[in-house]
Motif scaffolding. Sequence first.
Motif, PDB file in Angstrom:
ATOM      1  N   ILE A 213       0.828  -1.214   0.000  1.00  0.00           N
ATOM      2  CA  ILE A 213       0.000   0.000   0.000  1.00  0.00           C
ATOM      3  C   ILE A 213       0.855   1.254   0.000  1.00  0.00           C
ATOM      4  O   ILE A 213       0.440   2.311  -0.474  1.00  0.00           O
ATOM      5  CB  ILE A 213      -0.947  -0.010   1.223  1.00  0.00           C
ATOM      6  N   SER A 214       2.081   1.171   0.497  1.00  0.00           N
ATOM      7  CA  SER A 214       2.938   2.341   0.649  1.00  0.00           C
ATOM      8  C   SER A 214       3.659   2.686  -0.655  1.00  0.00           C
ATOM      9  O   SER A 214       4.084   1.796  -1.397  1.00  0.00           O
ATOM     10  CB  SER A 214       3.983   2.096   1.748  1.00  0.00           C
ATOM     11  N   LEU A 215       3.775   3.972  -0.924  1.00  0.00           N
ATOM     12  CA  LEU A 215       4.578   4.457  -2.037  1.00  0.00           C
ATOM     13  C   LEU A 215       6.026   4.587  -1.567  1.00  0.00           C
ATOM     14  O   LEU A 215       6.278   4.730  -0.379  1.00  0.00           O
ATOM     15  CB  LEU A 215       4.031   5.807  -2.519  1.00  0.00           C
ATOM     16  N   PRO A 216       7.026   4.540  -2.467  1.00  0.00           N
ATOM     17  CA  PRO A 216       6.882   4.505  -3.926  1.00  0.00           C
ATOM     18  C   PRO A 216       6.498   3.117  -4.432  1.00  0.00           C
ATOM     19  O   PRO A 216       6.562   2.133  -3.700  1.00  0.00           O
ATOM     20  CB  PRO A 216       8.279   4.892  -4.397  1.00  0.00           C
ATOM     21  N   LEU A 217       6.100   3.075  -5.704  1.00  0.00           N
ATOM     22  CA  LEU A 217       5.759   1.821  -6.336  1.00  0.00           C
ATOM     23  C   LEU A 217       6.986   0.914  -6.414  1.00  0.00           C
ATOM     24  O   LEU A 217       8.115   1.387  -6.556  1.00  0.00           O
ATOM     25  CB  LEU A 217       5.206   2.075  -7.742  1.00  0.00           C
ATOM     26  N   ASP A 218       6.751  -0.381  -6.330  1.00  0.00           N
ATOM     27  CA  ASP A 218       7.811  -1.373  -6.363  1.00  0.00           C
ATOM     28  C   ASP A 218       8.235  -1.649  -7.805  1.00  0.00           C
ATOM     29  O   ASP A 218       7.415  -2.051  -8.642  1.00  0.00           O
ATOM     30  CB  ASP A 218       7.317  -2.657  -5.702  1.00  0.00           C
ATOM     31  N   SER A 219       9.507  -1.448  -8.117  1.00  0.00           N
ATOM     32  CA  SER A 219       9.991  -1.557  -9.504  1.00  0.00           C
ATOM     33  C   SER A 219       9.827  -2.953 -10.099  1.00  0.00           C
ATOM     34  O   SER A 219       9.325  -3.096 -11.227  1.00  0.00           O
ATOM     35  CB  SER A 219      11.465  -1.127  -9.587  1.00  0.00           C
ATOM     36  N   PRO A 220      10.229  -4.031  -9.402  1.00  0.00           N
ATOM     37  CA  PRO A 220      10.020  -5.367  -9.985  1.00  0.00           C
ATOM     38  C   PRO A 220       8.541  -5.662 -10.258  1.00  0.00           C
ATOM     39  O   PRO A 220       8.199  -6.255 -11.290  1.00  0.00           O
ATOM     40  CB  PRO A 220      10.580  -6.310  -8.911  1.00  0.00           C
ATOM     41  N   THR A 221       7.682  -5.232  -9.346  1.00  0.00           N
ATOM     42  CA  THR A 221       6.246  -5.443  -9.542  1.00  0.00           C
ATOM     43  C   THR A 221       5.759  -4.677 -10.759  1.00  0.00           C
ATOM     44  O   THR A 221       5.013  -5.207 -11.595  1.00  0.00           O
ATOM     45  CB  THR A 221       5.457  -4.999  -8.301  1.00  0.00           C
ATOM     46  N   MET A 222       6.184  -3.421 -10.883  1.00  0.00           N
ATOM     47  CA  MET A 222       5.710  -2.580 -11.978  1.00  0.00           C
ATOM     48  C   MET A 222       6.179  -3.081 -13.329  1.00  0.00           C
ATOM     49  O   MET A 222       5.449  -2.996 -14.319  1.00  0.00           O
ATOM     50  CB  MET A 222       6.153  -1.128 -11.768  1.00  0.00           C
ATOM     51  N   GLY A 223       7.390  -3.634 -13.393  1.00  0.00           N
ATOM     52  CA  GLY A 223       7.881  -4.162 -14.659  1.00  0.00           C
ATOM     53  C   GLY A 223       6.983  -5.276 -15.176  1.00  0.00           C
ATOM     54  O   GLY A 223       6.635  -5.321 -16.363  1.00  0.00           O
ATOM     55  N   ALA A 224       6.583  -6.172 -14.278  1.00  0.00           N
ATOM     56  CA  ALA A 224       5.714  -7.289 -14.666  1.00  0.00           C
ATOM     57  C   ALA A 224       4.278  -6.826 -14.895  1.00  0.00           C
ATOM     58  O   ALA A 224       3.629  -7.234 -15.874  1.00  0.00           O
ATOM     59  CB  ALA A 224       5.753  -8.363 -13.576  1.00  0.00           C
ATOM     60  N   PHE A 225       3.784  -5.984 -14.008  1.00  0.00           N
ATOM     61  CA  PHE A 225       2.401  -5.500 -14.096  1.00  0.00           C
ATOM     62  C   PHE A 225       2.169  -4.734 -15.386  1.00  0.00           C
ATOM     63  O   PHE A 225       1.149  -4.921 -16.072  1.00  0.00           O
ATOM     64  CB  PHE A 225       2.114  -4.620 -12.881  1.00  0.00           C
TER      65      PHE A 225
END
Length: 402
Positions: A213-225
């Motif tokens: 829930i906390s920012l910043p966004l997670d880079s590994p997650t965002m790459g896949a998402f």
Amino acid sequence: MKWRTLLCPVVLVLSACSESPDPEPTPRRPLKAVLFPYIPDSAGDSFASLEQRLEADFERAHPDIDLDVVFDANLDVYDLNEGGTLNQLLGAGAGAAQVVEVDTLLLGSLVSKGWIQPVALEAGVAHPAAEEAVRISGQDYGVPTYLCTKVVYSRSTNIRSATDSTSLVRILREVSPGKRPLAMNLDGSWTLPASYLDAWADTHPGDALARAISLPLDSPTMGAFAEVVDSCTLEAGVNPCLDGTYADNSVAEEAFAAEQANGFMGYTERLFYILKAQPSMPLPEVISVPFGAGSAPAVFVDALVLNASCTGTCAQDARTFTKFMQAPETRSLIAFSEDGPQGTRPRYLLQASRAFYEQEPARSDPMYQKYESILSGARPYPSQHFPENRKALQAALLEALQ
């Protein structure tokens, strides 16, 4: 003596006429339950038959209670504002309900506002993820009813081998090259952030989901998402899954049903609308959506909460109703649309009741058996801090994805 003999019949008649009338029947105790309205209206009657069936079944066993069941899509049961929908339903005014079915994403907020009361939950009746979702600081505050999780429906059996976002998109592209791999709705400040949390759970299966829930966004997650989100784009700069095109009605479901998309991503119950659009379509393959760098399903949980103002006999009646709603027979009634005419399509809603999957008709149903295996090891979405952080998450996600 003669006059006494003559009076006897008169006295007897008067005695018979003076017998006291039958006592007034004891008034039935009213109980109002507002249930989650965002489910398929499979009977097509705005839930009238489902309301009547639930009331009749309950009152048959509890004739001293006058149950009023309400399904009303005009009630925003995500409205946490002071004086808003939930405040009124869980208040003490004329429009109050004694039992309300809510998304446990809101549970922490309802507890902190003092609008609901603790409940006694029997261990082992509900799925472990559901039991976890209704527990705040060691105390249970809801009786689980539904589970919701994002799945992918596809006509291709190859979908079974998808283990992460990359393999998911590749397999769906190969089904029919040139078509949209996935049709889905990611629009909205609840939907998009929740999907990101699902991707985070896939990418970090061993970590506490509340961290997402906390920012910043997670880079590994965002790459896949981002890979999954971008698969919806066929024309440069146009993503109907993200821009609201697929947000209303059943447009994404209809696109998949019409074979305009190779797959559909959404909640399990959206299969009802897919089959409604194409009744002759065979039942599709289904997997938990691998939004991230892996596949570890996260589930929403819906639960019945009790109005804090409902005490004494009211609370006892409310608990009687929640026990009725937990029963596998009641869950089957809703899941298999037994309120509608024979042959009515199931609602394909995931049930929190563990016994539901072990009994007929779910035990022999091909889709519900697949759903049960998907739920194995599932984790619940956090019951605290999501509502107040969702808009910031949505803004960050839109910026990153666009």
